[in-house]
Design a protein around this motif. Structure first.
Motif, PDB file in Angstrom:
ATOM      1  N   PHE A 120       0.857  -1.191   0.000  1.00  0.00           N
ATOM      2  CA  PHE A 120       0.000   0.000   0.000  1.00  0.00           C
ATOM      3  C   PHE A 120       0.891   1.238   0.000  1.00  0.00           C
ATOM      4  O   PHE A 120       1.548   1.534   0.994  1.00  0.00           O
ATOM      5  N   LEU A 121       0.920   1.931  -1.111  1.00  0.00           N
ATOM      6  CA  LEU A 121       1.802   3.086  -1.254  1.00  0.00           C
ATOM      7  C   LEU A 121       0.984   4.337  -1.511  1.00  0.00           C
ATOM      8  O   LEU A 121       0.073   4.344  -2.330  1.00  0.00           O
ATOM      9  N   THR A 122       1.303   5.404  -0.782  1.00  0.00           N
ATOM     10  CA  THR A 122       0.676   6.704  -1.023  1.00  0.00           C
ATOM     11  C   THR A 122       1.680   7.572  -1.771  1.00  0.00           C
ATOM     12  O   THR A 122       2.740   7.890  -1.255  1.00  0.00           O
ATOM     13  N   TYR A 123       1.321   7.935  -2.985  1.00  0.00           N
ATOM     14  CA  TYR A 123       2.234   8.661  -3.862  1.00  0.00           C
ATOM     15  C   TYR A 123       2.003  10.156  -3.711  1.00  0.00           C
ATOM     16  O   TYR A 123       0.868  10.630  -3.758  1.00  0.00           O
ATOM     17  N   HIS A 124       3.075  10.906  -3.516  1.00  0.00           N
ATOM     18  CA  HIS A 124       2.983  12.359  -3.346  1.00  0.00           C
ATOM     19  C   HIS A 124       3.590  13.085  -4.537  1.00  0.00           C
ATOM     20  O   HIS A 124       4.526  12.592  -5.175  1.00  0.00           O
ATOM     21  N   THR A 125       3.069  14.263  -4.824  1.00  0.00           N
ATOM     22  CA  THR A 125       3.523  15.041  -5.979  1.00  0.00           C
ATOM     23  C   THR A 125       5.007  15.366  -5.917  1.00  0.00           C
ATOM     24  O   THR A 125       5.667  15.477  -6.953  1.00  0.00           O
ATOM     25  N   VAL A 126       5.534  15.529  -4.714  1.00  0.00           N
ATOM     26  CA  VAL A 126       6.942  15.898  -4.584  1.00  0.00           C
ATOM     27  C   VAL A 126       7.853  14.835  -5.205  1.00  0.00           C
ATOM     28  O   VAL A 126       8.987  15.137  -5.616  1.00  0.00           O
TER      29      VAL A 126
END
Length: 233
Positions: A120-126
């Protein structure tokens, strides 16, 4: 003047309170449900929570003029006080949303780490930029983009409010045509983005400048605007 600005800010906060609670409740419940599914079954998920926040900020900015301008003016606020209040409001919303987002992402990243699972990965714009993937860079990127989208959404909402559907959709058509032209598109990309391999180096100073400049046309359109939207007159 300060009392009037405080009153407008209070009205803006109250107007947003319900949608604020609904948005974060749905986002938290969705993330929790997806995390439990991944934890319970042999599957993988990659979630970009950043996009949900950016879309919400754009919609919030777009609806601001229609939902708050007539009432604030009828209650005695001047147009200058209203615009200054909206500028402060957009800044505060950007700070609050970016802060909450970073906290939620850190919590879920911690839960994933405790579960010893990389499913489960939460991808961030940075992670798309040349900046390091740290919490303060996440906060910084979210703040700038949220403020930009709130400002541009507010400008677009004012155009629809003042010029009606024809003026609003006409503006969108002109912007689409301008972006499709190679000269304009290349100029904007060169001014805002510096590609480094598959990552982007964003010109944050230019993004903030665009967000602030987007408030100037609002003054001209709302200076003599009626308290009734153009589409309903």
């Amino acid at each position: 003047m300060l009392k009037d600005i405080k009153a407008v800010l209070y009205y803006l906060a109250v107007d947003m309170r319900f949608s604020f609670m609904v948005f974060w409740s749905i986002l938290l419940l969705s993330l929790t449900a997806m995390f439990l599914i991944v934890f319970s079954f042999d599957t993988k998920m990659v979630v970009s929570t950043s996009m949900a926040i950016y879309i919400f900020c754009g919609i919030t900015g777009f609806l601001t003029t229609k939902e708050t301008f007539p009432y604030c003016i009828k209650f005695g606020a001047t147009r200058n006080q209203y615009l200054l209040s909206v500028l402060i409001y957009c800044s505060v919303v950007a700070v609050v949303f970016s802060t909450i987002h970073v906290i939620i992402k850190s919590v879920f990243d911690g839960l994933v780490g405790m579960a010893a699972s990389g499913s489960f990965l939460t991808y961030h714009t940075v992670e798309m930029t040349t900046l390091a993937n740290t919490w303060y860079n996440q906060l910084f990127v979210d703040l700038i983009i949220c403020f930009l989208l709130l400002s541009l959404g507010f400008l677009l909402g004012t155009i629809f409010y003042r010029l009606g559907l024809i003026g609003g959709f006409g503006t969108l058509a002109l912007l689409a045509i301008a972006f499709l032209l190679p000269t304009t598109r290349d100029f904007l990309l060169d001014a805002l983005v510096d590609m480094d391999g598959w990552k982007m180096g964003l010109n944050f100073f230019m993004l903030v400048a665009i967000a602030l400049l987007a408030f100037l046309p609002n003054w001209g359109m709302l200076r003599k605007a009626s308290t009734m939207a153009s589409a309903t007159r």
